[in-house]
Design a protein around this motif. Structure first.
Motif, mmCIF file in Angstrom:
data_model
loop_
_atom_site.group_PDB
_atom_site.id
_atom_site.type_symbol
_atom_site.label_atom_id
_atom_site.label_comp_id
_atom_site.label_asym_id
_atom_site.label_seq_id
_atom_site.Cartn_x
_atom_site.Cartn_y
_atom_site.Cartn_z
ATOM 1 N N PHE A 109 -78.975 -8.041 32.861
ATOM 2 C CA PHE A 109 -77.906 -8.624 33.678
ATOM 3 C C PHE A 109 -76.528 -8.422 33.047
ATOM 4 O O PHE A 109 -75.530 -8.356 33.759
ATOM 5 C CB PHE A 109 -78.178 -10.115 33.915
ATOM 6 N N TYR A 110 -76.491 -8.280 31.720
ATOM 7 C CA TYR A 110 -75.210 -8.006 31.051
ATOM 8 C C TYR A 110 -74.668 -6.651 31.488
ATOM 9 O O TYR A 110 -73.454 -6.496 31.710
ATOM 10 C CB TYR A 110 -75.405 -8.034 29.535
ATOM 11 N N GLU A 111 -75.523 -5.680 31.639
ATOM 12 C CA GLU A 111 -75.094 -4.348 32.067
ATOM 13 C C GLU A 111 -74.554 -4.380 33.498
ATOM 14 O O GLU A 111 -73.578 -3.688 33.823
ATOM 15 C CB GLU A 111 -76.261 -3.363 31.940
ATOM 16 N N ILE A 112 -75.171 -5.186 34.362
ATOM 17 C CA ILE A 112 -74.643 -5.348 35.728
ATOM 18 C C ILE A 112 -73.291 -6.050 35.679
ATOM 19 O O ILE A 112 -72.323 -5.633 36.318
ATOM 20 C CB ILE A 112 -75.635 -6.152 36.602
ATOM 21 N N TYR A 113 -73.236 -7.115 34.885
ATOM 22 C CA TYR A 113 -71.995 -7.902 34.750
ATOM 23 C C TYR A 113 -70.848 -7.030 34.259
ATOM 24 O O TYR A 113 -69.727 -7.071 34.796
ATOM 25 C CB TYR A 113 -72.278 -9.057 33.786
ATOM 26 N N LYS A 114 -71.120 -6.201 33.245
ATOM 27 C CA LYS A 114 -70.095 -5.325 32.681
ATOM 28 C C LYS A 114 -69.624 -4.302 33.718
ATOM 29 O O LYS A 114 -68.421 -4.024 33.829
ATOM 30 C CB LYS A 114 -70.666 -4.599 31.460
ATOM 31 N N ALA A 115 -70.556 -3.786 34.514
ATOM 32 C CA ALA A 115 -70.218 -2.757 35.507
ATOM 33 C C ALA A 115 -69.389 -3.316 36.663
ATOM 34 O O ALA A 115 -68.501 -2.637 37.191
ATOM 35 C CB ALA A 115 -71.495 -2.115 36.039
ATOM 36 N N ILE A 116 -69.660 -4.552 37.045
ATOM 37 C CA ILE A 116 -68.972 -5.104 38.225
ATOM 38 C C ILE A 116 -67.778 -5.976 37.866
ATOM 39 O O ILE A 116 -67.072 -6.464 38.760
ATOM 40 C CB ILE A 116 -69.946 -5.932 39.109
ATOM 41 N N SER A 117 -67.534 -6.194 36.581
ATOM 42 C CA SER A 117 -66.449 -7.087 36.166
ATOM 43 C C SER A 117 -65.094 -6.729 36.790
ATOM 44 O O SER A 117 -64.391 -7.618 37.290
ATOM 45 C CB SER A 117 -66.345 -7.112 34.645
ATOM 46 N N PRO A 118 -64.675 -5.433 36.791
ATOM 47 C CA PRO A 118 -63.393 -5.097 37.432
ATOM 48 C C PRO A 118 -63.384 -5.440 38.920
ATOM 49 O O PRO A 118 -62.375 -5.905 39.457
ATOM 50 C CB PRO A 118 -63.271 -3.590 37.208
#
Length: 509
Positions: free
Chosen positions: A58-67
């Motif tokens: 979920f961290y990888e998803i969070y990092k990808a969608i943060s912007p």
């Protein structure tokens, strides 16, 4: 056969074959085995813990969608509907929508009569709404549904969930690698359910091109690259198709019968948008109409009475109405027109009009009494109506009659439906009585005015047919009888015009 069943039952009693708790444990064990066969080993059955690999996923998803999260947060939620609909409007519709805006209507009323602007606005509304055929409506609603699915997915609180695995994690900061630790599954149980609610709907759309175009048009950049988004969708689809989230919830809650209940809800915005556009245009027009009416009323009050500050009635007033309005039971509907009527009868009917009536009806020799009767009856009814106004107003004194009844029941209205009904019924009776007095008075003024006009037309004839001794009564009026008739006619005409600015109706329950 009998012996075999006996031994089977005996074995079941020892090993829990019919024991619900044992059956649940076996089911949970099978679920844990099934989840271990997937490529994501998120769960440790022996300790009922969620593995750090879950947090990393979920961290990888969070990092990808943060912007994209930051981009969406900068958009007013109410703007999403307008973004979708405005994107779909034709040039003709955009022009029509602009023409029914508050500014456009207000500006048009400065240049044209209100009635003309009303008609033109209706044409613009029809032009705007006529292009929304079923295909266009479906396309807009689908685009909005997909947009909101994307927005909901972005707004899931990934940071809140991930911080449970690493208390030192900083929001939207990805420079340092996180240090995730295993945690009890119960800490993320609700997060899992909430994630499924927002994640599964994004899998229903086959193309995200229109959604991303829409956001880029609003913000100037893509919310997320299509390649990264495809990878995220592939990961989520794997979770859903392999029932990983559902199995995690079953294991954590120790409820093997738990089933996900997530549906992709279609959102419909076009019908409400058209209705809101119409309502806004109508509200603007009605507001302008009210302002014009207020201006007309003030001008007529000044013309008739020489002031806009007219003495109010004693009890049938806006202040007396306030307690009922606060409780949303009803109100005194006709405070202003009834007070104007009372003053006009007292100031003009009992003075100027009485003086003229004494000359025309008492001293005048009419060709027949039947010709004078309508005018005479109208005058006397008007004089009686002022007494009716005073009696109705006094009946609302809270120490007598209707006023006492309403005062007694008002405190009970919160808990007693019957008391509320009694006050509502009483208000209706009072308003209906007021309306009857006003409408009957207007009718009598019209009758008196019409007869006065007939007299004025008759007096200039060589041989008057209505009043035979015109010259005699004109002499009695010092030669000013005609001017008196004209002045009273104008007064009546102005007052009837004033009353026409109020919407008065009789409501018989």
């Amino acid at each position: 056969m009998g012996n075999r069943n006996f031994f089977k039952d005996l074995l079941n009693s020892f090993f829990g074959g019919n024991n619900p708790e044992a059956a649940k444990k076996r089911a949970l064990k099978n679920i844990a085995k099934n989840i271990s066969k997937t490529k994501y080993h998120f769960y440790k059955a022996s300790t009922n813990e969620i593995d750090p690999s879950f947090a990393k996923f979920f961290y990888e998803i969070y990092k990808a969608i943060s912007p994209a999260q930051a981009m969406i947060q900068s958009i007013n939620p109410a703007a999403f509907k307008h973004m979708v609909i405005n994107n779909s409007l034709s040039e003709r519709q955009l022009k029509a929508l602009d023409n029914i805006s508050e500014n456009a209507i207000t500006e048009a009323v400065r240049k044209k009569p209100l009635k003309e602007v009303f008609d033109e606005t209706k044409i613009q509304i029809d032009a705007f709404s006529s292009e929304f055929d079923s295909a266009k409506i479906s396309s807009i609603d689908n685009l909005y549904t997909n947009l909101m699915n994307f927005v909901n997915f972005l707004q899931f609180d990934y940071f809140f969930m991930l911080k449970k695995f690493d208390s030192g994690l900083k929001e939207n900061s990805f420079s340092a690698a996180p240090r995730f630790s295993p945690i009890s599954g119960t800490y993320v149980l609700e997060d899992l359910k909430n994630f499924a609610d927002v994640a599964w709907p994004v899998l229903s759309d086959s193309s995200w091109e229109e959604v991303f175009k829409l956001i880029k048009r609003a913000k100037g950049v893509d919310p997320i690259s299509s390649g990264i988004w495809k990878k995220i969708l592939a990961r989520i689809r794997y979770l859903k198709e392999n029932r990983i989230i559902e199995m995690l919830v079953q294991l954590i809650s120790e409820n093997p019968s738990y089933k996900e209940d997530v549906s992709n809800k279609e959102l419909y915005i076009v019908d409400d948008f058209i209705t809101d556009a119409k309502k806004q245009a109508e509200a603007t027009l009605n507001n302008l109409k009210e302002k014009q009416t207020e201006g007309k009323i003030e001008a007529l009050l000044t013309q008739i009475f020489g002031t806009t500050q007219i003495e109010k009635l004693k009890f049938y007033t806006e202040a007396g109405s306030a307690p009922f309005e606060r409780k949303e039971i009803g109100r005194f509907e006709y405070c202003e027109p009834l007070s104007y009527l009372k003053k006009f009868i007292l100031d003009y009917v009992k003075k100027d009009i009485k003086e003229l009536s004494d000359i025309l009806l008492v001293r005048g020799e009419w060709a027949s009494q039947e010709l004078a009767s309508p005018m005479s009856e109208a005058f006397h009814q008007l004089v009686e109506n002022v007494d009716k106004i005073i009696a109705l107003d006094n009946s609302l004194n809270d120490s007598v009659d209707l006023g006492l009844k309403m005062k007694t029941h008002l405190p009970r209205t919160e808990r007693d439906k019957e008391s509320r009904n009694i006050i509502h019924s009483t208000l209706n009776f009072v308003n209906t009585s007021a309306a009857k007095i006003i409408l009957s008075s207007v009718n009598f003024f019209i009758i008196y005015g019409k007869n006065l006009k007939m007299i004025l037309e008759d007096c200039i004839k060589q041989h008057p047919a209505l009043i035979r001794n015109w010259k005699d009564i004109d002499h009695f009026a010092e030669g000013k009888l005609k001017q008196m008739c004209i002045a009273v006619y104008k007064e009546i005409f102005s007052f009837v015009s004033l009353m026409q600015n109020f919407h008065i109706e009789i409501n018989e329950e």
